[in-house]
Design a protein around this motif. Structure first.
Motif, PDB file in Angstrom:
ATOM      1  N   VAL A 227       0.843  -1.207   0.000  1.00 38.49           N
ATOM      2  CA  VAL A 227       0.000   0.000   0.000  1.00 38.49           C
ATOM      3  C   VAL A 227       0.876   1.254   0.000  1.00 38.49           C
ATOM      4  O   VAL A 227       0.642   2.206  -0.753  1.00 38.49           O
ATOM      5  N   LEU A 228       1.912   1.240   0.835  1.00 33.77           N
ATOM      6  CA  LEU A 228       2.793   2.417   0.916  1.00 33.77           C
ATOM      7  C   LEU A 228       3.509   2.674  -0.410  1.00 33.77           C
ATOM      8  O   LEU A 228       3.624   3.816  -0.851  1.00 33.77           O
ATOM      9  N   VAL A 229       3.970   1.584  -1.048  1.00 37.07           N
ATOM     10  CA  VAL A 229       4.650   1.737  -2.341  1.00 37.07           C
ATOM     11  C   VAL A 229       3.671   2.315  -3.374  1.00 37.07           C
ATOM     12  O   VAL A 229       4.019   3.218  -4.146  1.00 37.07           O
ATOM     13  N   CYS A 230       2.439   1.798  -3.364  1.00 36.11           N
ATOM     14  CA  CYS A 230       1.422   2.293  -4.315  1.00 36.11           C
ATOM     15  C   CYS A 230       1.176   3.790  -4.091  1.00 36.11           C
ATOM     16  O   CYS A 230       1.155   4.570  -5.041  1.00 36.11           O
ATOM     17  N   TYR A 231       0.976   4.163  -2.827  1.00 34.92           N
ATOM     18  CA  TYR A 231       0.753   5.584  -2.526  1.00 34.92           C
ATOM     19  C   TYR A 231       1.945   6.435  -3.009  1.00 34.92           C
ATOM     20  O   TYR A 231       1.760   7.502  -3.589  1.00 34.92           O
ATOM     21  N   ALA A 232       3.154   5.931  -2.746  1.00 31.33           N
ATOM     22  CA  ALA A 232       4.360   6.681  -3.130  1.00 31.33           C
ATOM     23  C   ALA A 232       4.393   6.904  -4.642  1.00 31.33           C
ATOM     24  O   ALA A 232       4.641   8.018  -5.116  1.00 31.33           O
ATOM     25  N   VAL A 233       4.106   5.843  -5.392  1.00 29.82           N
ATOM     26  CA  VAL A 233       4.143   5.926  -6.865  1.00 29.82           C
ATOM     27  C   VAL A 233       3.052   6.884  -7.366  1.00 29.82           C
ATOM     28  O   VAL A 233       3.310   7.756  -8.210  1.00 29.82           O
ATOM     29  N   VAL A 234       1.852   6.714  -6.826  1.00 27.80           N
ATOM     30  CA  VAL A 234       0.722   7.540  -7.290  1.00 27.80           C
ATOM     31  C   VAL A 234       0.959   9.022  -6.956  1.00 27.80           C
ATOM     32  O   VAL A 234       0.827   9.901  -7.817  1.00 27.80           O
ATOM     33  N   PHE A 235       1.341   9.298  -5.719  1.00 27.11           N
ATOM     34  CA  PHE A 235       1.576  10.701  -5.322  1.00 27.11           C
ATOM     35  C   PHE A 235       2.719  11.319  -6.128  1.00 27.11           C
ATOM     36  O   PHE A 235       2.643  12.474  -6.551  1.00 27.11           O
ATOM     37  N   PHE A 236       3.776  10.535  -6.334  1.00 28.93           N
ATOM     38  CA  PHE A 236       4.915  11.068  -7.100  1.00 28.93           C
ATOM     39  C   PHE A 236       4.486  11.383  -8.540  1.00 28.93           C
ATOM     40  O   PHE A 236       4.842  12.427  -9.087  1.00 28.93           O
ATOM     41  N   SER A 237       3.705  10.486  -9.123  1.00 29.55           N
ATOM     42  CA  SER A 237       3.257  10.700 -10.518  1.00 29.55           C
ATOM     43  C   SER A 237       2.354  11.927 -10.614  1.00 29.55           C
ATOM     44  O   SER A 237       2.505  12.748 -11.531  1.00 29.55           O
ATOM     45  N   ILE A 238       1.428  12.057  -9.663  1.00 29.45           N
ATOM     46  CA  ILE A 238       0.512  13.212  -9.705  1.00 29.45           C
ATOM     47  C   ILE A 238       1.296  14.510  -9.520  1.00 29.45           C
ATOM     48  O   ILE A 238       1.097  15.489 -10.247  1.00 29.45           O
ATOM     49  N   GLY A 239       2.230  14.506  -8.566  1.00 33.39           N
ATOM     50  CA  GLY A 239       3.046  15.704  -8.320  1.00 33.39           C
ATOM     51  C   GLY A 239       3.838  16.099  -9.557  1.00 33.39           C
ATOM     52  O   GLY A 239       3.882  17.280  -9.939  1.00 33.39           O
ATOM     53  N   SER A 240       4.464  15.117 -10.213  1.00 32.52           N
ATOM     54  CA  SER A 240       5.251  15.393 -11.429  1.00 32.52           C
ATOM     55  C   SER A 240       4.353  15.961 -12.522  1.00 32.52           C
ATOM     56  O   SER A 240       4.740  16.883 -13.252  1.00 32.52           O
ATOM     57  N   ARG A 241       3.166  15.395 -12.629  1.00 25.83           N
ATOM     58  CA  ARG A 241       2.229  15.853 -13.661  1.00 25.83           C
ATOM     59  C   ARG A 241       1.800  17.315 -13.399  1.00 25.83           C
ATOM     60  O   ARG A 241       1.704  18.112 -14.316  1.00 25.83           O
ATOM     61  N   LEU A 242       1.547  17.614 -12.137  1.00 26.41           N
ATOM     62  CA  LEU A 242       1.148  18.992 -11.802  1.00 26.41           C
ATOM     63  C   LEU A 242       2.269  19.986 -12.123  1.00 26.41           C
ATOM     64  O   LEU A 242       2.009  21.095 -12.583  1.00 26.41           O
ATOM     65  N   ILE A 243       3.497  19.573 -11.885  1.00 18.98           N
ATOM     66  CA  ILE A 243       4.630  20.462 -12.219  1.00 18.98           C
ATOM     67  C   ILE A 243       4.722  20.626 -13.742  1.00 18.98           C
ATOM     68  O   ILE A 243       4.957  21.714 -14.247  1.00 18.98           O
ATOM     69  N   ARG A 244       4.509  19.499 -14.447  1.00 14.37           N
ATOM     70  CA  ARG A 244       4.560  19.559 -15.917  1.00 14.37           C
ATOM     71  C   ARG A 244       3.496  20.509 -16.467  1.00 14.37           C
ATOM     72  O   ARG A 244       3.726  21.228 -17.427  1.00 14.37           O
ATOM     73  N   LYS A 245       2.349  20.518 -15.830  1.00 11.82           N
ATOM     74  CA  LYS A 245       1.223  21.336 -16.311  1.00 11.82           C
ATOM     75  C   LYS A 245       1.298  22.776 -15.813  1.00 11.82           C
ATOM     76  O   LYS A 245       0.414  23.579 -16.120  1.00 11.82           O
ATOM     77  N   TYR A 246       2.301  23.094 -15.025  1.00 12.07           N
ATOM     78  CA  TYR A 246       2.362  24.424 -14.401  1.00 12.07           C
ATOM     79  C   TYR A 246       2.439  25.535 -15.452  1.00 12.07           C
ATOM     80  O   TYR A 246       3.231  25.481 -16.370  1.00 12.07           O
ATOM     81  N   SER A 247       1.589  26.520 -15.316  1.00 10.97           N
ATOM     82  CA  SER A 247       1.589  27.667 -16.225  1.00 10.97           C
ATOM     83  C   SER A 247       1.065  28.872 -15.453  1.00 10.97           C
ATOM     84  O   SER A 247       0.082  28.771 -14.733  1.00 10.97           O
TER      85      SER A 247
END
Lengths: 248, 280
Positions: A227-247
């Motif tokens: 569960v912890l690994v899943c949360y880590a992967v999901v949160f990291f992916s969402i965070g990276s995506r938000l940075i990518r979309k930053y404008s």
């Protein structure tokens, strides 16, 4: 991609952290809340709580480490990122640099982890002072590292979504504070009402608290680790995506 | 080369959006010092933000140094330096640390030497270890310029670079910008100071309400609206201006007027007033 392109982001945070570290107020603020909990629950109310035969302080200390690492990894990142985006504008320096969003994410998360681990170290030292012993296992370290990683990642998500500094307190009150009290830090999760227990079982801190107290890896430990690994992967992916979309 | 074609940028939700840039088109050749003028809210800073990849365009196209801002922002980031309007330095870090982080982010080779060079250009060598929050406003602006120069950018974007600076430091800035232009690099700057645009810019664009209302050399713009101005004060104290294409026409206009009057060469401000009906 340059594998070390996260380093300048991390270094910046560490240079700022170093300056804060030498201020008396920082050390005090990092320690004061867990100390209050330790005294209030560990040496006071906790005496009345049965935690399966073990001493309540021995039960509480790993929970306080998990809670404190969550708070520090999360709050530092979310608060700093919100301020850097909205007020100080220093986040612009990262997004205008030729580094990938995941490198920015990684730098911020590693910096958040250092802050979480530092706060944990303070609790561990306090634990030694109070009890004269503090057992750390491999699972303790794995749980602690994963906990810092996923909550620092969640901090980036909040920092990228918050429209003002006040917003970060709102997220904190809705997600972080309830987790601190209901996810097995102070009392075992199985003592909670069934409905609340179901919700709590889905939250990451619950699984950190399970894994951090394990001395051997059983089925429950494997589930919590997954569960912890899943949360880590999901949160990291969402965070990276938000940075990518930053404008702006 | 910078090419902007039908660029649009709006903010806010649909139906309640504010259009900041509205169908902007222009082209800047490499090695040009280009000045973007306009009143507050004209869309200058938004245009710079799109060109520097900080903001996504809502429509149209924009390329900088041959790369499209939406398709290849990373290539643009490798080639540009930016001095933003608002200070975005780390206040709790020293000048040196600010430049160190920036240099590492941009993978500058020979970074220590380069930091010393740029600090010397902006005359901040002796303040390198001082924390930025102890800097004066002028020192912060100079450090922002030093930071933008650290990567030897092909294109330098300066958003109100000399705002709030005293005349002496402003002149120093001008010398640095002029030198950058002479090195063959492209400079895009926004400014409220007319004399700054006249002193530095090869080309000038005047924006109003998100649109480009004029785009030419300073000389060309003056020619467009008239090279001479006759100023006269009316009986009720108002200033009236008559734009004239040459001195002969100005003399002729002046001969038909009464009261206090002055004949002078036109300025960029006159051009702006004539074209937009507003003061810069």
């Amino acid at each position: 991609m340059n594998t070390m392109s996260w380093y300048p982001v991390f270094l910046r945070e560490m240079l700022l952290f170093r300056r804060k570290l030498f201020r008396v107020g920082y050390l005090f603020s990092a320690m004061v809340v867990p100390m209050i909990y330790l005294v209030t629950f560990g040496l006071g109310l906790g005496r009345t709580i049965d935690v399966g035969g073990m001493s309540y302080v021995a039960y509480l200390l790993p929970g306080l480490v998990a809670m404190s690492s969550m708070n520090n990894s999360y709050s530092w990142v979310s608060s700093a990122l919100t301020l850097n985006r909205h007020y100080f504008k220093t986040f612009q320096v990262f997004v205008l640099a030729p580094v990938s969003p995941s490198a920015i994410m990684l730098g911020e998360v590693f910096a958040g982890m250092v802050k979480g681990l530092f706060a944990s170290l303070l609790i561990i030292c306090t634990g030694f002072l109070f009890t004269g012993m503090f057992v750390t296992t491999l699972f303790f370290l794995v749980a602690l590292l994963l906990n810092c990683f996923l909550f620092a990642s969640l901090g980036v998500i909040t920092g990228m979504l918050a429209k003002s500094h006040e917003d970060t307190s709102t997220y904190n009150n809705f997600f972080i504070l309830p987790m601190a009290f209901f996810c097995g830090t102070f009392i075992p999760v199985d003592r909670l009402p069934a409905m609340l227990g179901t919700v709590v079982a889905m939250l990451p801190l619950t699984h950190t608290n399970i894994l951090i107290r394990k001395t051997a890896l059983d089925n429950e430990g494997v589930v919590s680790l997954s569960v912890l690994v899943c949360y880590a992967v999901v949160f990291f992916s969402i965070g990276s995506r938000l940075i990518r979309k930053y404008s702006e | 080369m910078i090419e902007v074609s039908e660029l649009r940028k709006s903010y806010g939700e649909k139906g309640r959006s504010i259009i900041a840039v509205d169908g902007l088109s222009f082209r800047i050749r490499p090695g040009t010092v280009f000045g973007l003028l306009g009143p507050n809210g004209a869309g200058k800073t938004t245009t710079i933000r799109v060109m520097t990849t900080l903001s996504d365009p809502s429509g149209g196209a924009c390329s900088v140094a041959g790369f499209d801002v939406t398709r290849d922002p990373a290539s643009i980031k490798e080639r540009i330096g930016v001095v933003p309007q608002e200070n975005n330095l780390d206040r709790e870090l020293s000048a040196y640390e600010n430049l160190l982080i920036y240099g590492l982010l941009h993978r500058v080779t020979g970074l220590r030497k380069k930091i010393s060079e740029v600090l010397s250009v902006v005359e901040l060598d002796e303040s390198r270890e001082r924390v930025v929050q102890d800097f004066s406003g002028g020192m912060k602006r100079r450090l922002l310029l030093a930071r933008a120069l650290l990567t030897d950018p092909e294109v330098l974007f300066l958003d109100e670079p000399t705002i709030g600076l005293d005349p002496q430091i402003r002149r120093h800035f001008w010398n640095v910008i002029r030198k950058i232009g002479m090195d063959g690099r492209t400079v895009v700057m926004t400014t409220h100071y007319i004399e700054e645009a006249e002193a530095l810019c090869d080309m000038v664009g005047i924006m109003s309400k998100g649109k480009m209302v004029a785009f030419d050399t300073v000389k060309g713009l003056k020619k467009l609206v008239g090279e001479y101005v006759v100023d006269t004060i009316t009986e009720d104290g108002r200033l009236e201006q008559f734009m004239c294409c040459d001195r002969r026409e100005a003399d002729s206009v002046a001969s038909g007027l009464q009261g206090r009057l002055t004949i002078r060469r036109s300025s960029l401000e006159d051009v702006f007033v004539k074209l937009t009906g507003a003061r810069i």
